[in-house]
Design an enzyme around this catalytic site. Structure first.
Site, PDB file in Angstrom:
ATOM      1  N   TYR A 170      23.497 -19.860   0.366  1.00  0.00           N
ATOM      2  CA  TYR A 170      23.578 -20.364  -1.001  1.00  0.00           C
ATOM      3  C   TYR A 170      22.621 -21.539  -1.142  1.00  0.00           C
ATOM      4  O   TYR A 170      22.952 -22.673  -0.781  1.00  0.00           O
ATOM      5  CB  TYR A 170      25.006 -20.803  -1.337  1.00  0.00           C
ATOM      6  CG  TYR A 170      26.045 -19.708  -1.266  1.00  0.00           C
ATOM      7  CD1 TYR A 170      25.694 -18.361  -1.236  1.00  0.00           C
ATOM      8  CD2 TYR A 170      27.402 -20.021  -1.219  1.00  0.00           C
ATOM      9  CE1 TYR A 170      26.659 -17.367  -1.164  1.00  0.00           C
ATOM     10  CE2 TYR A 170      28.376 -19.037  -1.156  1.00  0.00           C
ATOM     11  CZ  TYR A 170      27.997 -17.710  -1.120  1.00  0.00           C
ATOM     12  OH  TYR A 170      28.961 -16.728  -1.049  1.00  0.00           O
ATOM     13  N   GLY A 200      36.438  -8.532 -17.958  1.00  0.00           N
ATOM     14  CA  GLY A 200      35.672  -7.641 -18.824  1.00  0.00           C
ATOM     15  C   GLY A 200      36.414  -7.243 -20.078  1.00  0.00           C
ATOM     16  O   GLY A 200      36.951  -8.084 -20.803  1.00  0.00           O
ATOM     17  N   PHE A 227      34.557 -13.011  -6.592  1.00  0.00           N
ATOM     18  CA  PHE A 227      34.512 -12.570  -7.994  1.00  0.00           C
ATOM     19  C   PHE A 227      35.920 -12.267  -8.486  1.00  0.00           C
ATOM     20  O   PHE A 227      36.196 -11.195  -9.017  1.00  0.00           O
ATOM     21  CB  PHE A 227      33.596 -11.356  -8.146  1.00  0.00           C
ATOM     22  CG  PHE A 227      33.068 -11.132  -9.546  1.00  0.00           C
ATOM     23  CD1 PHE A 227      32.872 -12.189 -10.417  1.00  0.00           C
ATOM     24  CD2 PHE A 227      32.771  -9.861  -9.979  1.00  0.00           C
ATOM     25  CE1 PHE A 227      32.388 -11.985 -11.694  1.00  0.00           C
ATOM     26  CE2 PHE A 227      32.284  -9.632 -11.259  1.00  0.00           C
ATOM     27  CZ  PHE A 227      32.090 -10.704 -12.117  1.00  0.00           C
ATOM     28  N   PRO A 228      36.860 -13.227  -8.336  1.00  0.00           N
ATOM     29  CA  PRO A 228      38.268 -12.932  -8.601  1.00  0.00           C
ATOM     30  C   PRO A 228      38.660 -12.875 -10.068  1.00  0.00           C
ATOM     31  O   PRO A 228      39.735 -12.355 -10.393  1.00  0.00           O
ATOM     32  CB  PRO A 228      38.988 -14.094  -7.911  1.00  0.00           C
ATOM     33  CG  PRO A 228      38.012 -15.227  -7.983  1.00  0.00           C
ATOM     34  CD  PRO A 228      36.659 -14.587  -7.823  1.00  0.00           C
TER      35      PRO A 228
END
Length: 290
Positions: free
Chosen positions: A70, A220, A215-216
């Site tokens: 990162y 959407g 990505f919890p």
């Protein structure tokens, strides 16, 4: 500067013992967003990034997830600047096994000498003598798994790594890995809307292995007006993103969500999800929505 995690809403998420000897609050923080576009370079607002990290710990978060890739290394250096010397209960989990050549570019690299080099650099950038949780960011298909994990095991024997974890693996890969070294965590994509790793979660739950879903908060279309989250959101007085985290905390006691954000306000909203208690009916309604 030492920031204490002695109190805060993250405590309400409960505790999970990594490797049976390293207790962490189940709602953690993923620091990936504290870098530039494409997870490359410096964040847009370095001082806000520092504030986010310090505020996370003030809110009771004591599991912070990062990776050497990162930035690269920008993320680990930010964590050191914000939180070192670390409070006694703060666990920094980092990862190695990706080579970065530019924004948005990732290449699995699991050669033993590379993993050793990256571990040494992570120790330096984080200001640690031992990394509490070191995760193989990806299994390199070009290198025997025994060589990759064998090197991490050697680093563990040398006292440079406390516990070893994996990222984006299948149940079979997890089983194979456990024949080589002790694995205390697995980090796969998993959320209310994407449950392709359900079998891995079930295995981890049965074996009491921490499952750290990246990505919890993906919700959407579930969060659209009139969508399946709206009714439960009204009942709980909560935001859809908070419900997505509460659903994960309810789903399995080994789930340790690490929502990430570069905003203090958003961080505070996410952390309040630890206080939400879904009824079984609400949990089932959300589960059936996908």
């Amino acid at each position: 500067m030492t920031v204490s995690s002695a109190s805060g809403p993250a405590h309400a998420s409960g505790v999970f013992p990594l490797g049976s000897d390293l207790p962490v609050h189940r709602l953690g923080y993923g620091a990936m967003q504290l870098t530039g576009t494409g997870v490359w370079g410096e964040p847009k607002d370095r001082q806000e990034a520092i504030r986010v990290l310090r505020r996370a710990v003030e809110l009771g978060v004591n599991l912070i997830d990062t990776a050497d890739s990162y930035g690269p290394f920008v993320n680990e250096q930010l964590i050191r600047e914000a939180l070192h010397p670390y409070a006694e209960d703060v666990v920094i989990a980092t990862k190695g096994g990706f080579a970065r050549t530019g924004p948005g570019e990732w290449r699995a690299l699991g050669r033993p000498e590379y993993l050793r080099q990256q571990t040494e650099l992570s120790l330096r950038h984080l200001g640690l003598e031992r990394i509490d949780l070191y995760q193989l960011h990806r299994i390199d298909p070009q290198v025997p798994l025994a060589d990759q994990l064998g090197e991490l095991g050697a680093l563990q024997q040398e006292g440079k790594i406390r516990h070893i974890g994996l990222s984006e693996v299948t149940v079979e890969q997890l089983r194979q890995a456990r024949e080589i070294v002790e694995i205390v965590s697995v980090q796969n994509l998993y959320n209310l809307a994407d449950r392709k790793s359900e079998s891995v979660l079930d295995y981890a739950t049965a074996e009491n292995i921490a499952f750290i879903p990246w990505f919890p908060i993906a919700t959407g279309q579930l969060a659209r007006p009139g969508g399946p989250l709206e009714q439960v959101a009204k009942e709980q007085g909560a935001a859809p993103s908070q419900l997505a985290l509460a659903w994960l905390l309810h789903r399995s006691p080994v789930l340790l969500p690490i929502p990430g954000t570069s905003s203090v306000a958003h961080l505070e909203e996410n952390t309040e999800a630890a206080r939400i208690r879904l009824s079984d009916e609400q949990f089932e309604a959300l589960s059936a929505a996908v």
